[in-house]
Design an enzyme around this catalytic site. Sequence first.
Site, PDB file in Angstrom:
ATOM      1  N   ASN A 195      -0.370   0.853   5.673  1.00 28.01           N
ATOM      2  CA  ASN A 195       0.615   0.164   4.829  1.00 28.01           C
ATOM      3  C   ASN A 195       1.427  -0.753   5.728  1.00 28.01           C
ATOM      4  O   ASN A 195       2.034  -0.283   6.698  1.00 28.01           O
ATOM      5  CB  ASN A 195       1.531   1.190   4.157  1.00 28.01           C
ATOM      6  CG  ASN A 195       2.693   0.545   3.396  1.00 28.01           C
ATOM      7  OD1 ASN A 195       3.740   1.141   3.238  1.00 28.01           O
ATOM      8  ND2 ASN A 195       2.508  -0.669   2.909  1.00 28.01           N
ATOM      9  N   GLY A 196       1.419  -2.036   5.417  1.00 27.48           N
ATOM     10  CA  GLY A 196       2.180  -2.987   6.231  1.00 27.48           C
ATOM     11  C   GLY A 196       1.367  -4.232   6.483  1.00 27.48           C
ATOM     12  O   GLY A 196       0.371  -4.491   5.797  1.00 27.48           O
ATOM     13  N   GLY A 206       0.572   0.280  -4.986  1.00 27.53           N
ATOM     14  CA  GLY A 206      -0.647  -0.518  -4.978  1.00 27.53           C
ATOM     15  C   GLY A 206      -1.574  -0.069  -6.078  1.00 27.53           C
ATOM     16  O   GLY A 206      -1.831   1.128  -6.203  1.00 27.53           O
ATOM     17  N   CYS A 240       0.807  -1.220   0.000  1.00 25.75           N
ATOM     18  CA  CYS A 240       0.000   0.000   0.000  1.00 25.75           C
ATOM     19  C   CYS A 240       0.840   1.270   0.000  1.00 25.75           C
ATOM     20  O   CYS A 240       2.009   1.269   0.374  1.00 25.75           O
ATOM     21  CB  CYS A 240      -0.864   0.061   1.245  1.00 25.75           C
ATOM     22  SG  CYS A 240      -2.004  -1.296   1.392  1.00 25.75           S
ATOM     23  N   TYR A 287      13.769  -2.279  -4.545  1.00 27.30           N
ATOM     24  CA  TYR A 287      12.752  -2.322  -5.591  1.00 27.30           C
ATOM     25  C   TYR A 287      11.507  -1.479  -5.349  1.00 27.30           C
ATOM     26  O   TYR A 287      11.018  -0.816  -6.257  1.00 27.30           O
ATOM     27  CB  TYR A 287      12.343  -3.786  -5.818  1.00 27.30           C
ATOM     28  CG  TYR A 287      11.087  -3.931  -6.628  1.00 27.30           C
ATOM     29  CD1 TYR A 287      11.029  -3.475  -7.946  1.00 27.30           C
ATOM     30  CD2 TYR A 287       9.948  -4.500  -6.078  1.00 27.30           C
ATOM     31  CE1 TYR A 287       9.856  -3.584  -8.689  1.00 27.30           C
ATOM     32  CE2 TYR A 287       8.775  -4.615  -6.812  1.00 27.30           C
ATOM     33  CZ  TYR A 287       8.743  -4.148  -8.118  1.00 27.30           C
ATOM     34  OH  TYR A 287       7.592  -4.254  -8.845  1.00 27.30           O
TER      35      TYR A 287
END
Length: 467
Positions: free
Chosen positions: A115-116, A41, A14, A254
Amino acid sequence: MQHLPTIDRPHEECGVFGIYAPDEDVSRLTYFGLYALQHRGQESAGIAAGDGRGLVVKRDMGLVSQVFSEEVLRGLRGHLAIGHTRYSTTGSSQVCNAQPFLLETYNGPFALGHNGNLVNSRILRDRLREDGVTFTSTTDSEVIAWLIALSAGPNWGARIARTLPKLMGAYSLVMATADEVFAARDPMGVRPLCLGRLGSGWVVASETCALDTIGATFEREIAPGEIVRIGASGLSSYQFEPARPALCSFEHIYFARPDSVLDGRLVYDVRVALGRILAREQPAEADVVIPVPDSAVPAAVGYAAESGIPYGEGLIKNRYIGRTFIAPDQRLRDVGIGLKFNPLPGQLAGRRVVVIEDSIVRGSTSKPIVSLLRKAGAREVHLRISSPPYRHPCCLGMDTGRRDELIAAQLTVDEIRSYIGADSLGYLSEEGLLEAMGRTRSTTCLACLDGKYPLPVQMEMDKLALE
Ligand code: SF4
């Protein structure tokens, strides 16, 4: 609609964004902030906006540009907003799992974007169910929202501070009430989260590229274990737990955009350094160095500079192919990776090629790419990877699949080379990775590489390996 075979990389979960700026069109700025975070995302997007009296949310499946129109943005009025863009890892790909979550509580509306990934969400979810909570989604993000909403405390800041120590795992959070914005980062700081200024207002975002996009200035990163509260009286900060940093190394390899500053370093520069060190550790006799576009470009630039082998472009990527795709017929399915990459025979014919890739997860992309390069006339193909072998599943917010799907968990480097069909294969070392990032092993998550998770998740991992 069907899923096209995805590029063989771990997928980010996310991107989050938040803004408190009474003089600005906060929904439009959140839209552009999310646009800049689209790489984190692509399955769903949402914005919750507050005007001091209430919160309005719009969330749906699709890219940011598909979810929001002028008319939708006009309906999201206020002086604060939070936004979210999601790739599903926990919870399936359905609109009920899109974020931000909005809960109408006894203390007023509360919205959250995450996010996570939590490693204790199942236990927390079961406890909340026993307390009578009915969940509308299957994500751990809703678990966090409910825990905060049901927590005791004189205000939202106190409720958040009381809840976060119960969470185990990775979380960079943006939260909104009708008149305040909060942001918080887990004590390991696994996922990035930064703070910026826009005039007299404040902005928080997963990455600094989102600040640049809306003209905000980067102030600092939100510290691991920190809660930031932004309201009419300005910004205040509270360290809810001491930091014990374990930044995800794949953010640098990345995930993050190369134009973001992470951990005080431009991600592009770190990737060039990864390529330089890779050239020293894994040299090759070749005529040209090419990247698998786009994410391996900086590492290929570094490899070429360090090795003295000229840099070139041998593969052109179709940048407009998303994750979901109108079902290709059998003939097009057979074309496979050729839908995403087209080789440039003039750059490749008769040449010894070093091809730089940032990671191999399942091996499903590398094999057809090597075959494409050979068909285009490459005489030799030497594959170099700007990260160490990916051997363990991630439990902190990356979709990497089960252990038995990870090619480096099953095969030796030479067996992988043979499977992929390359003339040679070389990975970066863990020491080389840490050197390029300028970090130490004790402050960095390398768990998918060395199996040493920065928190007690061994049972969870063993289960994942068996599932
Ligand atoms: S396990 Fe790997 S992908 Fe997951 S957080 Fe750690 S370094 Fe990142």
